[in-house]
Design an enzyme around this catalytic site. Structure first.
Site, PDB file in Angstrom:
ATOM      1  NE  ARG A 179       6.089  54.546   6.723  1.00 29.22           N
ATOM      2  CZ  ARG A 179       6.715  55.087   7.770  1.00 29.22           C
ATOM      3  NH1 ARG A 179       6.485  54.598   8.979  1.00 29.22           N
ATOM      4  NH2 ARG A 179       7.536  56.092   7.637  1.00 29.22           N
ATOM      5  CG  HIS A 198      12.139  56.665   4.985  1.00 30.06           C
ATOM      6  ND1 HIS A 198      11.010  57.242   4.419  1.00 30.06           N
ATOM      7  CD2 HIS A 198      12.002  56.845   6.329  1.00 30.06           C
ATOM      8  CE1 HIS A 198      10.235  57.721   5.377  1.00 30.06           C
ATOM      9  NE2 HIS A 198      10.817  57.495   6.537  1.00 30.06           N
ATOM     10  CD  GLN A 232      13.731  60.737   8.065  1.00 26.85           C
ATOM     11  OE1 GLN A 232      12.628  60.384   8.419  1.00 26.85           O
ATOM     12  NE2 GLN A 232      14.352  61.785   8.592  1.00 26.85           N
ATOM     13  CG  ASP A 257      16.693  54.306  11.754  1.00 23.20           C
ATOM     14  OD1 ASP A 257      15.912  54.505  12.713  1.00 23.20           O
ATOM     15  OD2 ASP A 257      16.327  53.778  10.685  1.00 23.20           O
ATOM     16  CB  CYS A 280      14.925  58.894  10.609  1.00 23.11           C
ATOM     17  SG  CYS A 280      14.977  57.177  11.174  1.00 23.11           S
ATOM     18  NE  ARG A 324       9.887  62.653   6.370  1.00 21.17           N
ATOM     19  CZ  ARG A 324       9.391  61.465   6.729  1.00 21.17           C
ATOM     20  NH1 ARG A 324       9.772  60.911   7.870  1.00 21.17           N
ATOM     21  NH2 ARG A 324       8.570  60.801   5.926  1.00 21.17           N
TER      22      ARG A 324
HETATM   23  N1   CP Z   1      10.921  58.916  10.369  1.00 18.82           N
HETATM   24  C1   CP Z   1       9.729  58.374  10.053  1.00 18.82           C
HETATM   25  O1   CP Z   1       9.458  58.048   8.912  1.00 18.82           O
HETATM   26  O2   CP Z   1       8.888  58.277  11.113  1.00 18.82           O
HETATM   27  P1   CP Z   1       7.464  57.553  11.134  1.00 18.82           P
HETATM   28  O3   CP Z   1       7.702  56.082  11.102  1.00 18.82           O
HETATM   29  O4   CP Z   1       6.835  58.025  12.396  1.00 18.82           O
HETATM   30  O5   CP Z   1       6.688  58.003   9.922  1.00 18.82           O
HETATM   31  N1  NVA Z   2      14.529  52.017   9.722  1.00 20.64           N
HETATM   32  C1  NVA Z   2      13.273  52.311  10.379  1.00 20.64           C
HETATM   33  C2  NVA Z   2      12.819  53.673   9.998  1.00 20.64           C
HETATM   34  C3  NVA Z   2      11.540  54.121  10.632  1.00 20.64           C
HETATM   35  C4  NVA Z   2      11.132  55.476  10.184  1.00 20.64           C
HETATM   36  C5  NVA Z   2      12.242  51.263  10.004  1.00 20.64           C
HETATM   37  O1  NVA Z   2      12.118  50.940   8.822  1.00 20.64           O
HETATM   38  O2  NVA Z   2      11.560  50.755  10.888  1.00 20.64           O
END
Ligand code: CP
Ligand code: NVA
Length: 307
Positions: free
Chosen positions: A109, A136, A139, A225, A266, A294
């Site tokens: 990440r 992502h 997701q 989101d 999400c 997930r």
């Molecule tokens: N949806 C998602 O990726 O959540 P987190 O940021 O908690 O991993």
């Molecule tokens: N769009 C959001 C998704 C979090 C899972 C972010 O990147 O913060």
């Protein structure tokens, strides 16, 4: 001196974006995920370790990967931003090659998608995108699984909000599987041409509009989101465009969708911004099912890439 990556940069096992897998492979992943949900027995990753290299916070991605690896008989090694020499300035390409000597896969990440591609280039083990600024894809696997379980993949889905990482991967996934997607965003926040071209190449771009009410009308599923993603300026003026344009999903907006429409997010959600408490907690909300998926989707992915 030009740095030479140690292996073929087109390595098939990486999952950096949804279209790293063919539509047929994506359908296979959804079937495998369903099988893992129904029967999690067996230890296909026995003796294998996957590093979770995370520059940003996470609840769902981290815990579902860690639990998934346990359920597959493997081991997860979490590496947060302060745990590695990376944080003290060691280059990512050196980290990639060192980790490749110890682990069988890396879930990352990262802030910058280009960094993820560098990691994939220099690692000799599969690299899975656990979220970047641009994508992502894990997701999306869970989102498609949730759609399949609820309204079906031949239903109509409307995205309301920012065209962020989650939206971008969803666009690619929906194009690959032929899901009828509409994307509603304020003017100036639409999808870029490059992404639309990728969707066209896969089967078709989403419909796009700046009118959230028209986009939601009769939809079978409505997805949103946050308006400001991790890494973006939380105090910038971006939110105003979404508030002014009526992009928050409240009961009135969701009421325009089909009677049995589902609401997706999400998570984490910002109640009172992109979604109201009433919608998130309503009987139409499938966000917890989506979050649980997930686990199954990533178990299928790990078995395919690392196993
Ligand atoms: N949806 C998602 O990726 O959540 P987190 O940021 O908690 O991993
Ligand atoms: N769009 C959001 C998704 C979090 C899972 C972010 O990147 O913060």
């Amino acid at each position: 001196m030009q740095m030479q990556p140690p292996h073929d940069t087109t390595e098939a096992d990486d999952f950096t974006t949804v279209d790293d897998r063919s539509p047929a492979a994506l359908r296979g992943l959804l079937a495998d995920a369903t099988a893992r949900a129904d029967d999690p027995s067996g230890s296909p990753l026995a003796g294998q370790t996957v590093a979770l290299l995370f520059e940003k916070p996470s609840t769902r991605t981290r815990v579902s990967f860690e639990t998934g690896l346990t359920r597959l008989g493997g081991h997860a090694q979490f590496l947060g931003p302060d745990d590695l020499q990376l944080g003290a300035g060691e280059p990512l390409r050196d980290t990639a090659r060192a980790l490749s000597g110890y682990v069988d896969g890396i879930v990352a990440r990262l802030f910058d998608h280009e960094d993820l591609l560098t990691l994939a280039e220099y690692a000799s083990v599969p690299v899975v995108n656990g979220l970047t600024d641009a994508a992502h894809p894990c997701q999306t696997l869970a989102d498609l699984l949730t759609l399949r379980q609820t309204v079906g993949l031949d239903a109509s889905l409307t995205w309301v909000g920012d065209t962020n990482n989650v939206c971008r991967s969803l666009v690619v996934g929906c194009a690959a599987l032929g899901v009828d997607l509409t994307v509603a965003t304020p003017a100036g926040y639409g999808l870029d041409d490059g992404l639309l071209e990728r969707a066209v190449a896969l089967g078709g771009p989403p419909e796009t509009t700046t009118d959230p009410a028209a986009a939601v009308a009769d939809a079978d599923a409505v997805y949103t989101d946050v308006w400001v993603s991790m890494g973006e300026d939380p105090d910038g003026d971006k939110r105003a465009a979404f508030v002014d344009g009526g992009f928050g999903v409240d009961s009135d907006l969701l009421g325009l969708a089909a009677d049995d429409a589902v609401f997706m997010h999400c998570l984490p959600a910002h109640r009172g911004e992109e979604v109201t408490e009433a919608v998130l907690e309503s009987g139409q909300s499938v966000v917890w099912q989506q979050a649980e998926n997930r686990l199954y989707a990533q178990e299928a992915l790990l078995e395919l890439t690392v196993g």
